[in-house]
Structures are given as structure tokens and as C-alpha cells.
Design an enzyme around this catalytic site. Structure first.
Site, PDB file in Angstrom:
ATOM      1  N   ASP A   1      23.959 -19.678  36.191  1.00 39.25           N
ATOM      2  CA  ASP A   1      25.173 -18.862  35.358  1.00 39.25           C
ATOM      3  C   ASP A   1      26.633 -19.338  36.159  1.00 39.25           C
ATOM      4  O   ASP A   1      26.231 -19.740  37.354  1.00 39.25           O
ATOM      5  CB  ASP A   1      25.093 -17.459  35.283  1.00 39.25           C
ATOM      6  CG  ASP A   1      25.894 -16.981  34.309  1.00 39.25           C
ATOM      7  OD1 ASP A   1      26.776 -17.327  33.651  1.00 39.25           O
ATOM      8  OD2 ASP A   1      25.803 -15.472  34.076  1.00 39.25           O
TER       9      ASP A   1
ATOM     10  N   HIS B   1      22.754  -8.316  30.139  1.00 36.29           N
ATOM     11  CA  HIS B   1      23.201  -9.128  28.935  1.00 36.29           C
ATOM     12  C   HIS B   1      21.984  -9.278  28.398  1.00 36.29           C
ATOM     13  O   HIS B   1      21.503 -10.311  28.059  1.00 36.29           O
ATOM     14  CB  HIS B   1      23.877 -10.407  29.213  1.00 36.29           C
ATOM     15  CG  HIS B   1      24.464 -11.301  28.402  1.00 36.29           C
ATOM     16  ND1 HIS B   1      24.634 -10.624  27.087  1.00 36.29           N
ATOM     17  CD2 HIS B   1      25.088 -12.307  28.366  1.00 36.29           C
ATOM     18  CE1 HIS B   1      25.434 -11.426  26.226  1.00 36.29           C
ATOM     19  NE2 HIS B   1      25.823 -12.554  27.067  1.00 36.29           N
TER      20      HIS B   1
ATOM     21  N   GLN C   1      21.520 -12.046  25.452  1.00 31.35           N
ATOM     22  CA  GLN C   1      21.215 -13.352  26.128  1.00 31.35           C
ATOM     23  C   GLN C   1      19.718 -13.356  26.582  1.00 31.35           C
ATOM     24  O   GLN C   1      19.054 -14.675  26.362  1.00 31.35           O
ATOM     25  CB  GLN C   1      22.354 -13.523  27.215  1.00 31.35           C
ATOM     26  CG  GLN C   1      22.137 -15.003  27.916  1.00 31.35           C
ATOM     27  CD  GLN C   1      22.543 -15.999  26.951  1.00 31.35           C
ATOM     28  OE1 GLN C   1      23.507 -16.009  26.301  1.00 31.35           O
ATOM     29  NE2 GLN C   1      21.582 -17.119  26.568  1.00 31.35           N
TER      30      GLN C   1
ATOM     31  N   ARG D   1      30.847  -5.365  23.757  1.00 34.30           N
ATOM     32  CA  ARG D   1      31.051  -6.169  25.036  1.00 34.30           C
ATOM     33  C   ARG D   1      32.167  -5.487  25.995  1.00 34.30           C
ATOM     34  O   ARG D   1      33.292  -5.360  25.526  1.00 34.30           O
ATOM     35  CB  ARG D   1      31.585  -7.657  24.720  1.00 34.30           C
ATOM     36  CG  ARG D   1      31.768  -8.515  25.981  1.00 34.30           C
ATOM     37  CD  ARG D   1      31.934  -9.828  26.026  1.00 34.30           C
ATOM     38  NE  ARG D   1      30.579 -10.523  25.909  1.00 34.30           N
ATOM     39  CZ  ARG D   1      30.290 -11.472  26.118  1.00 34.30           C
ATOM     40  NH1 ARG D   1      31.397 -12.503  26.110  1.00 34.30           N
ATOM     41  NH2 ARG D   1      29.118 -11.981  25.918  1.00 34.30           N
TER      42      ARG D   1
ATOM     43  N   CYS E   1      23.432 -19.830  30.173  1.00 35.62           N
ATOM     44  CA  CYS E   1      23.796 -18.976  29.072  1.00 35.62           C
ATOM     45  C   CYS E   1      25.224 -19.564  28.603  1.00 35.62           C
ATOM     46  O   CYS E   1      25.646 -19.186  27.508  1.00 35.62           O
ATOM     47  CB  CYS E   1      23.763 -17.599  29.640  1.00 35.62           C
ATOM     48  SG  CYS E   1      24.756 -17.108  31.076  1.00 35.62           S
TER      49      CYS E   1
ATOM     50  N   ARG F   1      20.827 -17.495  19.953  1.00 32.45           N
ATOM     51  CA  ARG F   1      21.537 -16.144  19.884  1.00 32.45           C
ATOM     52  C   ARG F   1      21.678 -15.722  18.473  1.00 32.45           C
ATOM     53  O   ARG F   1      21.432 -14.488  18.283  1.00 32.45           O
ATOM     54  CB  ARG F   1      22.945 -16.279  20.648  1.00 32.45           C
ATOM     55  CG  ARG F   1      23.090 -16.626  22.044  1.00 32.45           C
ATOM     56  CD  ARG F   1      22.645 -15.572  22.858  1.00 32.45           C
ATOM     57  NE  ARG F   1      23.396 -14.318  22.746  1.00 32.45           N
ATOM     58  CZ  ARG F   1      24.552 -14.126  23.342  1.00 32.45           C
ATOM     59  NH1 ARG F   1      25.096 -14.850  24.194  1.00 32.45           N
ATOM     60  NH2 ARG F   1      25.564 -12.990  23.045  1.00 32.45           N
TER      61      ARG F   1
HETATM   62  N1   CP Z   1      26.544 -16.575  26.794  1.00 35.85           N
HETATM   63  C1   CP Z   1      27.753 -15.768  26.219  1.00 35.85           C
HETATM   64  O1   CP Z   1      27.670 -14.355  26.366  1.00 35.85           O
HETATM   65  O2   CP Z   1      28.666 -16.427  25.841  1.00 35.85           O
HETATM   66  P1   CP Z   1      30.307 -15.877  25.533  1.00 35.85           P
HETATM   67  O3   CP Z   1      30.702 -15.294  26.830  1.00 35.85           O
HETATM   68  O4   CP Z   1      30.925 -17.099  24.833  1.00 35.85           O
HETATM   69  O5   CP Z   1      29.775 -14.875  24.572  1.00 35.85           O
END
Ligand code: CP
Length: 315
Positions: A230, A129, A132, A102, A270, A298
């Protein structure tokens, strides 16, 4: 060339279908115990940004595939003291079997893939992403299909994303939705409409877009099958908070918008959510909300993504 999952389109449509079938199997058979897909393998999870779902679902998922997950905050690595991504990636390539990253910049995950020689999974960048969006497509297939993961069940569905449509989630949902013939509508203020980089992503993947943009929330919600949003203030945009909240207020997903949608429309997010900002408390906690199935998926989908990479890289 080692296969990675850095963009939604890094799997072909057929491969993505295989991922969803595998995710459905993993979900059904989870109680059977730990698998040996990653037996003897150590996978590194590097986080330059905060996370709850991504960190936990990958850590649990890699364990459930028989592997050893090693979570690293980027701030604890020598990277934070100036060691280059290239050198860090080369070192990790000598120790590990795969990486989940990430990061802020897409270039960071691309460079880790380039220099490590390992399969790398994009666990969110400022651009995309894809884990997701794949979990979201799978969740829609579950919601609209009778059983398993049937891609035909989401073809032609009207999927509306409300809010900042120039963000990573909007881009990944436009890409993944277009792979499966979903009618993706990105709806938000003109100022936050998708930039040219989204069309470049489609062009690079030779994928025909099935998304459109509108700044009219009522027109977008009319006949929608999924209403999605989001956070309005993404990680790294905190100083723009007041301005963003003021400009995006007309795009809150609430009971009024839901009245315009199809009768069996569902709400997706998400997460994490900010109740009272991008979504009303009633919609977030209401009977149409499938946010916790979405979050659970996920885990299953990411296990399937990693398994596909292992299979493709072994072949
Ligand atoms: N949706 C998502 O990626 O959640 P986090 O930021 O908690 O990993």
C-alpha cells in the site's frame, strides 16, 4: 440492534462466506440489469477523505441494487461548521435507509451507527478498511480457486503485506486473513510494526490471529503466494513523507523480491499506487499483477455486503 459493517469481524466467517458467494453471483450476472434489493431506498455516502474507487464502486453498486446513492463531501455539510456527529446522524436516520462513510477516526463511523439507527458501512478509517480486505480475500479466492468463491482455496496461503504495517490496510488484512486461515505476514520497519490496537481488535472479536510480523523482507517473500503493498504515505501522514520513503525503501515490492516468492505468486495493491516507491513499475504493470481485478471486485463485494446487511436487518 441494527447490523452494520464497521470492522472486518462484524460478519461471522459463515456470513462472510455468504457475502463472497453473493459477490460471485453479482459478478456473473451483472449484465442482467438493476436489482430490487434497495428498491425505494436512499443511501448516503459521506466522505471526510478523498476517494476514487470507493466512491465510484459504492455509487454504482447502490444504483445497481435498485437504490438511490447520495454522495456528500463532509466539508459541504453543517458538520464542518460544528454540528455534532450525533445530531447529524439522527437527522440522517429520519431521511435515509443506510450510510457508507469514509472518515479519519473509527469513532466517527461507530458514532454514526450508534446515533442514526441505520446500517452503516465503513468505507475506510485510519484504523480499518474492511471493504477492501473483503474484496482482497474474494480476489484471492478467484485467483487460487477454480470457480466462484471457495474459502478453502486461500486457507494456508502465504500472504505478505510490505510497508507500513501499522496502517488500516495491514490491520484489516490481518483480521480478514485470520478469519480464513490465511498465513498473513506483516513486513516492514520495526518502527512501523503493528500497535497493541491490532491485538485488541482480535481480542474484541474473539478471533485467533494468524498473522506474524517481521522486518526481514527476504524472509517474508520466500515462498509467498501474494505480495501486497500500500502507499507508504497514507492520507493524513503527508508531513512524514520524506522520512517514511527513506525508512520503507528496503520494503519495495520489486522483481528481486518476486524471485523469492512461489512460482505462481501474484501482486496485489489496494491502489492508488506510487510506481517506483512501494512497488516497481515492472511488478505493478507485469503479468503477476492482479490489481485491476482486485479494484473491480470492490463493486461486487460491496453490493454483497450491503445486501447481507439488508437481509440481516430485515430478519
Ligand atoms: N482503495 C481505495 O480505497 O481506493 P480509493 O481511495 O480511491 O477509494
Amino acid at each position: 440492534m441494527v447490523r452494520s459493517f464497521l470492522r472486518d469481524t462484524d460478519f461471522s466467517r459463515d456470513e462472510a462466506c455468504e457475502v463472497f458467494e453473493l459477490a460471485a453471483r453479482y459478478k456473473r450476472l451483472r449484465a442482467a440489469g438493476v436489482l430490487d434489493v434497495l428498491k425505494g431506498q436512499s443511501w448516503g455516502l459521506i466522505f471526510f477523505k478523498k476517494s476514487t474507487r470507493t466512491r465510484l464502486s459504492f455509487e454504482a453498486g447502490i444504483y445497481e441494487l435498485g437504490g438511490h446513492p447520495m454522495v456528500m463531501n463532509a466539508g459541504d455539510l453543517q458538520l464542518s461548521r460544528g454540528e455534532t456527529v450525533a445530531d447529524t446522524a439522527k437527522i440522517m436516520g429520519r431521511y435515509l435507509h443506510g450510510l457508507v462513510i469514509r472518515a479519519f477516526e473509527q469513532e466517527v463511523v461507530d458514532d454514526f451507527a450508534k446515533h442514526s439507527g441505520l446500517p452503516v458501512v465503513n468505507a475506510l478509517t485510519d484504523l480499518l478498511h474492511p471493504c477492501q480486505s473483503y474484496a482482497d480475500m474474494f480476489t484471492m479466492m478467484e485467483y487460487f480457486g477454480s470457480e466462484g468463491a471457495n474459502p478453502d482455496s486461500i486457507k494456508g496461503r502465504k500472504f505478505v503485506f510490505f510497508g507500513d504495517t501499522a496502517c488500516n490496510m495491514a490491520y484489516s488484512l490481518a483480521l480478514a486473513g485470520s478469519m480464513f486461515g490465511v498465513e498473513v505476514v506483516l513486513c516492514g520497519p520495526e518502527e512501523f510494526r503493528p500497535g497493541p490496537e491490532l491485538d485488541e481488535l482480535f481480542a474484541d472479536a474473539s478471533l485467533k490471529p494468524s498473522y506474524s510480523f517481521t522486518s526481514d523482507p527476504a524472509a517474508a517473500a520466500k515462498g509467498a503466494d501474494i505480495l501486497y503493498t500500500d502507499v507508504w504515505v497514507s492520507m493524513g501522514k503527508e508531513e512524514e513523507k520524506a522520512d517514511r520513503i527513506a525508512k520503507m525503501a528496503p520494503y519495495q515490492v520489486n522483481e528481486k523480491l518476486f524471485k523469492l516468492a512461489n512460482k505462481n505468486a501474484a501482486f496485489m495493491h489496494c491502489l492508488p499506487a506510487h510506481s517506483g516507491e512501494e512497488v516497481s513499475e515492472g511488478v505493478l504493470r507485469g503479468s503477476r499483477s492482479i490489481i485491476f481485478d482486485e479494484a473491480e471486485n470492490r463493486l461486487h463485494v460491496q453490493k454483497a455486503i450491503i445486501s447481507m446487511l439488508v437481509k440481516k436487518n430485515a430478519g
